[in-house]
Design a protein around this motif. Structure first.
Motif, PDB file in Angstrom:
ATOM      1  N   MET A 161     -23.839 -10.319 -63.002  1.00 50.63           N
ATOM      2  CA  MET A 161     -22.548 -10.280 -63.660  1.00 50.63           C
ATOM      3  C   MET A 161     -22.058  -8.833 -63.633  1.00 50.63           C
ATOM      4  O   MET A 161     -22.781  -7.905 -63.953  1.00 50.63           O
ATOM      5  CB  MET A 161     -22.720 -10.799 -65.092  1.00 50.63           C
ATOM      6  CG  MET A 161     -21.559 -10.525 -65.969  1.00 50.63           C
ATOM      7  SD  MET A 161     -21.561 -11.181 -67.659  1.00 50.63           S
ATOM      8  CE  MET A 161     -23.216 -11.422 -68.113  1.00 50.63           C
ATOM      9  N   ASP A 162     -20.824  -8.686 -63.225  1.00 52.86           N
ATOM     10  CA  ASP A 162     -20.284  -7.332 -63.177  1.00 52.86           C
ATOM     11  C   ASP A 162     -19.716  -6.937 -64.543  1.00 52.86           C
ATOM     12  O   ASP A 162     -19.637  -7.744 -65.464  1.00 52.86           O
ATOM     13  CB  ASP A 162     -19.238  -7.203 -62.063  1.00 52.86           C
ATOM     14  CG  ASP A 162     -17.982  -8.004 -62.337  1.00 52.86           C
ATOM     15  OD1 ASP A 162     -18.059  -9.003 -63.065  1.00 52.86           O
ATOM     16  OD2 ASP A 162     -16.920  -7.620 -61.819  1.00 52.86           O
ATOM     17  N   PHE A 163     -19.329  -5.689 -64.641  1.00 46.46           N
ATOM     18  CA  PHE A 163     -18.933  -5.120 -65.929  1.00 46.46           C
ATOM     19  C   PHE A 163     -17.665  -5.768 -66.484  1.00 46.46           C
ATOM     20  O   PHE A 163     -17.587  -6.079 -67.672  1.00 46.46           O
ATOM     21  CB  PHE A 163     -18.756  -3.604 -65.784  1.00 46.46           C
ATOM     22  CG  PHE A 163     -18.497  -2.903 -67.074  1.00 46.46           C
ATOM     23  CD1 PHE A 163     -19.455  -2.862 -68.063  1.00 46.46           C
ATOM     24  CD2 PHE A 163     -17.278  -2.292 -67.302  1.00 46.46           C
ATOM     25  CE1 PHE A 163     -19.227  -2.216 -69.265  1.00 46.46           C
ATOM     26  CE2 PHE A 163     -17.037  -1.634 -68.501  1.00 46.46           C
ATOM     27  CZ  PHE A 163     -18.011  -1.604 -69.479  1.00 46.46           C
ATOM     28  N   LYS A 164     -16.670  -6.009 -65.618  1.00 46.41           N
ATOM     29  CA  LYS A 164     -15.433  -6.632 -66.103  1.00 46.41           C
ATOM     30  C   LYS A 164     -15.688  -8.041 -66.619  1.00 46.41           C
ATOM     31  O   LYS A 164     -15.105  -8.466 -67.614  1.00 46.41           O
ATOM     32  CB  LYS A 164     -14.387  -6.667 -64.993  1.00 46.41           C
ATOM     33  CG  LYS A 164     -13.742  -5.333 -64.730  1.00 46.41           C
ATOM     34  CD  LYS A 164     -12.637  -5.498 -63.702  1.00 46.41           C
ATOM     35  CE  LYS A 164     -11.943  -4.211 -63.423  1.00 46.41           C
ATOM     36  NZ  LYS A 164     -10.874  -4.380 -62.428  1.00 46.41           N
ATOM     37  N   SER A 165     -16.553  -8.787 -65.929  1.00 44.36           N
ATOM     38  CA  SER A 165     -16.890 -10.136 -66.398  1.00 44.36           C
ATOM     39  C   SER A 165     -17.562 -10.085 -67.762  1.00 44.36           C
ATOM     40  O   SER A 165     -17.289 -10.907 -68.638  1.00 44.36           O
ATOM     41  CB  SER A 165     -17.815 -10.833 -65.408  1.00 44.36           C
ATOM     42  OG  SER A 165     -17.183 -11.000 -64.176  1.00 44.36           O
ATOM     43  N   LYS A 166     -18.445  -9.109 -67.925  1.00 44.48           N
ATOM     44  CA  LYS A 166     -19.135  -8.952 -69.208  1.00 44.48           C
ATOM     45  C   LYS A 166     -18.138  -8.633 -70.320  1.00 44.48           C
ATOM     46  O   LYS A 166     -18.191  -9.226 -71.403  1.00 44.48           O
ATOM     47  CB  LYS A 166     -20.175  -7.836 -69.103  1.00 44.48           C
ATOM     48  CG  LYS A 166     -20.935  -7.588 -70.377  1.00 44.48           C
ATOM     49  CD  LYS A 166     -21.940  -6.474 -70.186  1.00 44.48           C
ATOM     50  CE  LYS A 166     -22.677  -6.180 -71.469  1.00 44.48           C
ATOM     51  NZ  LYS A 166     -23.656  -5.101 -71.302  1.00 44.48           N
ATOM     52  N   LEU A 167     -17.215  -7.718 -70.044  1.00 45.00           N
ATOM     53  CA  LEU A 167     -16.201  -7.384 -71.042  1.00 45.00           C
ATOM     54  C   LEU A 167     -15.333  -8.596 -71.369  1.00 45.00           C
ATOM     55  O   LEU A 167     -15.007  -8.842 -72.530  1.00 45.00           O
ATOM     56  CB  LEU A 167     -15.317  -6.240 -70.542  1.00 45.00           C
ATOM     57  CG  LEU A 167     -15.937  -4.860 -70.493  1.00 45.00           C
ATOM     58  CD1 LEU A 167     -14.957  -3.872 -69.875  1.00 45.00           C
ATOM     59  CD2 LEU A 167     -16.358  -4.402 -71.868  1.00 45.00           C
ATOM     60  N   THR A 168     -14.965  -9.345 -70.345  1.00 47.34           N
ATOM     61  CA  THR A 168     -14.121 -10.521 -70.562  1.00 47.34           C
ATOM     62  C   THR A 168     -14.837 -11.552 -71.415  1.00 47.34           C
ATOM     63  O   THR A 168     -14.295 -12.063 -72.386  1.00 47.34           O
ATOM     64  CB  THR A 168     -13.720 -11.148 -69.209  1.00 47.34           C
ATOM     65  OG1 THR A 168     -13.032 -10.164 -68.445  1.00 47.34           O
ATOM     66  CG2 THR A 168     -12.822 -12.349 -69.415  1.00 47.34           C
ATOM     67  N   ARG A 169     -16.082 -11.857 -71.038  1.00 48.96           N
ATOM     68  CA  ARG A 169     -16.826 -12.901 -71.735  1.00 48.96           C
ATOM     69  C   ARG A 169     -17.184 -12.501 -73.165  1.00 48.96           C
ATOM     70  O   ARG A 169     -17.075 -13.294 -74.087  1.00 48.96           O
ATOM     71  CB  ARG A 169     -18.093 -13.202 -70.951  1.00 48.96           C
ATOM     72  CG  ARG A 169     -18.365 -14.672 -70.849  1.00 48.96           C
ATOM     73  CD  ARG A 169     -19.555 -14.982 -69.976  1.00 48.96           C
ATOM     74  NE  ARG A 169     -19.136 -15.134 -68.591  1.00 48.96           N
ATOM     75  CZ  ARG A 169     -19.586 -14.397 -67.595  1.00 48.96           C
ATOM     76  NH1 ARG A 169     -20.479 -13.478 -67.810  1.00 48.96           N
ATOM     77  NH2 ARG A 169     -19.154 -14.591 -66.379  1.00 48.96           N
ATOM     78  N   LYS A 170     -17.632 -11.266 -73.321  1.00 43.46           N
ATOM     79  CA  LYS A 170     -18.164 -10.860 -74.615  1.00 43.46           C
ATOM     80  C   LYS A 170     -17.089 -10.392 -75.599  1.00 43.46           C
ATOM     81  O   LYS A 170     -17.197 -10.632 -76.798  1.00 43.46           O
ATOM     82  CB  LYS A 170     -19.190  -9.739 -74.414  1.00 43.46           C
ATOM     83  CG  LYS A 170     -19.948  -9.392 -75.657  1.00 43.46           C
ATOM     84  CD  LYS A 170     -21.093  -8.459 -75.360  1.00 43.46           C
ATOM     85  CE  LYS A 170     -21.845  -8.136 -76.634  1.00 43.46           C
ATOM     86  NZ  LYS A 170     -22.941  -7.224 -76.409  1.00 43.46           N
ATOM     87  N   TYR A 171     -16.048  -9.734 -75.081  1.00 38.24           N
ATOM     88  CA  TYR A 171     -15.090  -9.109 -75.985  1.00 38.24           C
ATOM     89  C   TYR A 171     -13.685  -9.703 -75.921  1.00 38.24           C
ATOM     90  O   TYR A 171     -13.053  -9.889 -76.945  1.00 38.24           O
ATOM     91  CB  TYR A 171     -14.998  -7.604 -75.692  1.00 38.24           C
ATOM     92  CG  TYR A 171     -16.302  -6.877 -75.865  1.00 38.24           C
ATOM     93  CD1 TYR A 171     -16.818  -6.638 -77.135  1.00 38.24           C
ATOM     94  CD2 TYR A 171     -17.015  -6.436 -74.774  1.00 38.24           C
ATOM     95  CE1 TYR A 171     -18.007  -5.967 -77.297  1.00 38.24           C
ATOM     96  CE2 TYR A 171     -18.207  -5.763 -74.933  1.00 38.24           C
ATOM     97  CZ  TYR A 171     -18.708  -5.536 -76.193  1.00 38.24           C
ATOM     98  OH  TYR A 171     -19.893  -4.871 -76.361  1.00 38.24           O
ATOM     99  N   ALA A 172     -13.177  -9.988 -74.726  1.00 37.63           N
ATOM    100  CA  ALA A 172     -11.788 -10.441 -74.603  1.00 37.63           C
ATOM    101  C   ALA A 172     -11.620 -11.889 -75.043  1.00 37.63           C
ATOM    102  O   ALA A 172     -10.593 -12.258 -75.600  1.00 37.63           O
ATOM    103  CB  ALA A 172     -11.296 -10.273 -73.172  1.00 37.63           C
ATOM    104  N   PHE A 173     -12.626 -12.730 -74.794  1.00 39.66           N
ATOM    105  CA  PHE A 173     -12.583 -14.133 -75.200  1.00 39.66           C
ATOM    106  C   PHE A 173     -13.810 -14.460 -76.037  1.00 39.66           C
ATOM    107  O   PHE A 173     -14.691 -15.193 -75.600  1.00 39.66           O
ATOM    108  CB  PHE A 173     -12.550 -15.063 -73.984  1.00 39.66           C
ATOM    109  CG  PHE A 173     -11.295 -14.968 -73.186  1.00 39.66           C
ATOM    110  CD1 PHE A 173     -10.111 -15.472 -73.691  1.00 39.66           C
ATOM    111  CD2 PHE A 173     -11.292 -14.383 -71.935  1.00 39.66           C
ATOM    112  CE1 PHE A 173      -8.951 -15.393 -72.952  1.00 39.66           C
ATOM    113  CE2 PHE A 173     -10.141 -14.300 -71.195  1.00 39.66           C
ATOM    114  CZ  PHE A 173      -8.963 -14.802 -71.702  1.00 39.66           C
ATOM    115  N   PRO A 174     -13.899 -13.925 -77.255  1.00 39.85           N
ATOM    116  CA  PRO A 174     -15.082 -14.220 -78.074  1.00 39.85           C
ATOM    117  C   PRO A 174     -15.100 -15.691 -78.468  1.00 39.85           C
ATOM    118  O   PRO A 174     -14.054 -16.313 -78.632  1.00 39.85           O
ATOM    119  CB  PRO A 174     -14.905 -13.315 -79.294  1.00 39.85           C
ATOM    120  CG  PRO A 174     -13.446 -13.069 -79.378  1.00 39.85           C
ATOM    121  CD  PRO A 174     -12.935 -13.092 -77.956  1.00 39.85           C
ATOM    122  N   LYS A 175     -16.295 -16.244 -78.585  1.00 38.45           N
ATOM    123  CA  LYS A 175     -16.431 -17.679 -78.876  1.00 38.45           C
ATOM    124  C   LYS A 175     -16.136 -18.025 -80.326  1.00 38.45           C
ATOM    125  O   LYS A 175     -15.587 -19.058 -80.609  1.00 38.45           O
ATOM    126  CB  LYS A 175     -17.834 -18.143 -78.514  1.00 38.45           C
ATOM    127  CG  LYS A 175     -18.052 -18.113 -77.035  1.00 38.45           C
ATOM    128  CD  LYS A 175     -19.286 -18.834 -76.650  1.00 38.45           C
ATOM    129  CE  LYS A 175     -19.408 -18.761 -75.149  1.00 38.45           C
ATOM    130  NZ  LYS A 175     -20.208 -19.746 -74.574  1.00 38.45           N
TER     131      LYS A 175
END
Length: 119
Positions: free
Chosen positions: A1-15
């Protein structure tokens, strides 16, 4: 997983979304600009807005649909290609035996070798 994907998954779209958001949490629950010092607040805000863009969401959904169609997850653990080959051969054997049962065939020949084009 690249850094942007990690930021998107973890921070931009929190569950787990909070009911009472403050102004910082309007663009994500956590504050990655505090954890990653090279990200400033304005850059983060632009990043989140780009991830909520309808074009990005459509592209993301197309990718998710394609991913769901994969029969074999990309895992090259200790077994590597030999392991994948064994699994595919076992599945072909199973299909041949089931077809033989339906057709009442008693002698089932082994499946042909799996070509690269079949995998």
């Amino acid at each position: 997983m690249d850094f942007k994907s990690k930021l998107t998954r973890k921070y931009a779209f929190p569950k787990n979304d909070n009911e009472n958001n403050d102004s910082d949490n309007d663009i994500g629950m956590e504050k990655p600009w505090e954890k990653y010092l090279f990200i400033d607040y304005d850059t983060w805000k632009r990043f989140v807005h780009s991830r909520h863009d309808p074009k990005f969401l459509e592209k993301s959904q197309r990718g998710q649909k394609r991913r769901k169609k994969n029969l074999y997850n990309h895992t090259m653990s200790r077994g590597g290609y030999a392991y994948v080959y064994d699994i595919m051969t076992q599945e072909k054997w199973k299909e041949k035996r089931q077809a033989a049962r339906v057709d009442n065939v008693k002698d089932v020949s082994p499946p042909s070798l799996i070509n690269r084009a079949q995998s």
